[in-house]
Design a protein around this motif. Structure first.
Motif: not given
Length: 106
Positions: A8-12, A38-47, A74-88
């Motif tokens: 699962l890629l980190p972009w739709p 991209m996952e790293e950028v998304q997680l850092n942005t959320g943090s 925050l909702a966007e960051a949570l969505y991204d973090a959950l997508r990263v978690a699902e992918s990993r």
């Protein structure tokens, strides 16, 4: 050499649907490395956003507009973090049948 499991890629995709990568190169393919970055950028942005939110919420004077903006980000960051978690999680090798778990046999 068989292709790896779909990642699962980190972009739709074009219409917002999940986008997957299947490659013989595994984690070493160019697109797979790009997805890792991209996952790293998304997680850092959320943090960073969470730190900002905590600072903002410590103050007593947050306008409704600022709060709505913060909530959307925050909702966007949570969505991204959950997508990263699902992918990993999808890339964790499945446990072999019959193996004992951390607590031993059940």
């Amino acid at each position: 050499m068989p292709a790896s499991r779909p990642r699962l890629l980190p972009w739709p995709g074009a219409n917002g649907q999940p986008c997957y990568l299947v490659t013989d190169g595994g984690a070493n393919s160019r697109l797979s490395r790009l997805a890792d970055e991209m996952e790293e950028v998304q997680l850092n942005t959320g943090s960073d956003l969470l730190k900002h939110a905590r600072e903002l919420l410590r103050t007593r004077h947050v306008s409704a507009r600022e709060f709505r903006f913060l909530s959307h980000r925050l909702a966007e960051a949570l969505y991204d973090a959950l997508r990263v978690a699902e992918s990993r999680g999808m890339r964790i090798p499945a446990a072999h049948a019959g193996r004992e778990g951390p607590a031993g046999p059940r």
